[in-house]
Design a protein around this motif. Structure first.
Motif, mmCIF file in Angstrom:
data_model
loop_
_atom_site.group_PDB
_atom_site.id
_atom_site.type_symbol
_atom_site.label_atom_id
_atom_site.label_comp_id
_atom_site.label_asym_id
_atom_site.label_seq_id
_atom_site.Cartn_x
_atom_site.Cartn_y
_atom_site.Cartn_z
ATOM 1 N N ARG A 1 25.717 5.612 -37.063
ATOM 2 C CA ARG A 1 24.773 6.728 -37.059
ATOM 3 C C ARG A 1 23.358 6.149 -36.998
ATOM 4 O O ARG A 1 23.043 5.167 -37.659
ATOM 5 C CB ARG A 1 24.939 7.565 -38.326
ATOM 6 C CG ARG A 1 23.847 8.628 -38.471
ATOM 7 C CD ARG A 1 24.020 9.484 -39.713
ATOM 8 N NE ARG A 1 25.054 10.482 -39.429
ATOM 9 C CZ ARG A 1 26.195 10.584 -40.086
ATOM 10 N NH1 ARG A 1 26.470 9.778 -41.077
ATOM 11 N NH2 ARG A 1 27.067 11.517 -39.755
ATOM 12 N N GLY B 1 19.702 6.877 -38.090
ATOM 13 C CA GLY B 1 18.975 7.732 -39.022
ATOM 14 C C GLY B 1 19.865 8.255 -40.120
ATOM 15 O O GLY B 1 20.771 7.569 -40.586
ATOM 16 N N LYS B 2 19.611 9.491 -40.519
ATOM 17 C CA LYS B 2 20.324 10.110 -41.628
ATOM 18 C C LYS B 2 21.208 11.247 -41.125
ATOM 19 O O LYS B 2 20.967 11.806 -40.064
ATOM 20 C CB LYS B 2 19.316 10.656 -42.643
ATOM 21 C CG LYS B 2 18.454 9.583 -43.262
ATOM 22 C CD LYS B 2 17.468 10.158 -44.263
ATOM 23 C CE LYS B 2 16.634 9.041 -44.860
ATOM 24 N NZ LYS B 2 15.721 9.546 -45.875
ATOM 25 N N SER B 3 22.201 11.591 -41.914
ATOM 26 C CA SER B 3 23.091 12.689 -41.548
ATOM 27 C C SER B 3 22.367 14.028 -41.685
ATOM 28 O O SER B 3 21.346 14.131 -42.377
ATOM 29 C CB SER B 3 24.336 12.695 -42.436
ATOM 30 O OG SER B 3 23.998 13.098 -43.747
ATOM 31 N N GLU C 1 22.046 14.970 -45.306
ATOM 32 C CA GLU C 1 20.973 14.261 -46.009
ATOM 33 C C GLU C 1 19.603 14.866 -45.710
ATOM 34 O O GLU C 1 18.707 14.822 -46.556
ATOM 35 C CB GLU C 1 20.958 12.781 -45.608
ATOM 36 C CG GLU C 1 22.116 11.980 -46.138
ATOM 37 C CD GLU C 1 22.096 10.563 -45.595
ATOM 38 O OE1 GLU C 1 21.819 9.638 -46.380
ATOM 39 O OE2 GLU C 1 22.350 10.387 -44.377
ATOM 40 N N LEU C 2 19.441 15.419 -44.516
ATOM 41 C CA LEU C 2 18.163 15.993 -44.104
ATOM 42 C C LEU C 2 18.067 17.490 -44.378
ATOM 43 O O LEU C 2 17.073 18.127 -44.059
ATOM 44 C CB LEU C 2 17.919 15.713 -42.616
ATOM 45 C CG LEU C 2 17.751 14.235 -42.260
ATOM 46 C CD1 LEU C 2 17.770 14.041 -40.753
ATOM 47 C CD2 LEU C 2 16.462 13.677 -42.856
ATOM 48 N N ASP D 1 23.564 15.356 -34.855
ATOM 49 C CA ASP D 1 23.714 13.946 -35.191
ATOM 50 C C ASP D 1 23.256 13.074 -34.034
ATOM 51 O O ASP D 1 23.185 13.534 -32.891
ATOM 52 C CB ASP D 1 25.176 13.636 -35.511
ATOM 53 C CG ASP D 1 25.347 12.741 -36.735
ATOM 54 O OD1 ASP D 1 24.418 11.965 -37.028
ATOM 55 O OD2 ASP D 1 26.397 12.821 -37.381
ATOM 56 N N MET E 1 15.207 14.696 -37.735
ATOM 57 C CA MET E 1 16.393 13.862 -37.510
ATOM 58 C C MET E 1 16.048 12.697 -36.587
ATOM 59 O O MET E 1 16.435 11.555 -36.836
ATOM 60 C CB MET E 1 17.525 14.696 -36.926
ATOM 61 C CG MET E 1 18.789 13.902 -36.676
ATOM 62 S SD MET E 1 20.200 14.973 -36.397
ATOM 63 C CE MET E 1 20.706 15.210 -38.095
ATOM 64 N N ALA F 1 13.833 10.263 -38.501
ATOM 65 C CA ALA F 1 14.605 9.452 -39.438
ATOM 66 C C ALA F 1 15.377 8.349 -38.724
ATOM 67 O O ALA F 1 15.676 7.313 -39.312
ATOM 68 C CB ALA F 1 15.565 10.339 -40.230
ATOM 69 N N ALA F 2 15.701 8.556 -37.443
ATOM 70 C CA ALA F 2 16.438 7.547 -36.668
ATOM 71 C C ALA F 2 15.545 6.444 -36.158
ATOM 72 O O ALA F 2 16.041 5.388 -35.730
ATOM 73 C CB ALA F 2 17.153 8.224 -35.501
ATOM 74 N N ASP G 1 16.270 2.832 -36.916
ATOM 75 C CA ASP G 1 17.498 2.269 -36.356
ATOM 76 C C ASP G 1 17.450 2.075 -34.849
ATOM 77 O O ASP G 1 18.395 1.544 -34.264
ATOM 78 C CB ASP G 1 18.686 3.194 -36.680
ATOM 79 C CG ASP G 1 18.997 3.245 -38.165
ATOM 80 O OD1 ASP G 1 18.811 2.228 -38.844
ATOM 81 O OD2 ASP G 1 19.417 4.315 -38.633
#
Length: 89
Positions: A16, A18-20, A23-24, A35, A78, A81-82, A85
């Motif tokens: 993944r 970022g975050k799921s 989580e967000l 996602d 989202m 947050a990614a 990564d």
């Protein structure tokens, strides 16, 4: 005419980015969750709301949605947050 890039349907989900969605705060279950995932061939898979028909008539100049393509929308935070990564080019 051959496409310059083609999605590989045999590519597997690796991690993944970022975050799921949970989580967000965008999902309370696992049935409908936006996602972002890195695939084992380096491509990225995005799961979001299909808004192809909504945006098709108002795309910016030079933007098109080709056969077999869909326009999906994910929450802005989202993608933010990614960022940690996603490698630099």
């Amino acid at each position: 005419m051959a496409r310059l890039w083609e999605a590989d349907p045999s590519a597997l989900f690796v991690k993944r980015l970022g975050k799921s969605a949970a989580e967000l705060g965008h999902s309370e279950d696992e049935e409908e969750c936006p996602d972002i995932w890195q695939l084992d061939n380096g491509d990225t898979a995005v799961i979001g709301r299909d808004l192809t028909s909504v945006y098709a008539s108002r795309l910016p100049t030079g933007v098109s949605i080709g056969p077999g393509e869909r326009l999906v929308v994910i929450p802005g935070n989202m993608l933010s947050a990614a960022k940690v990564d996603i490698p630099d080019a």
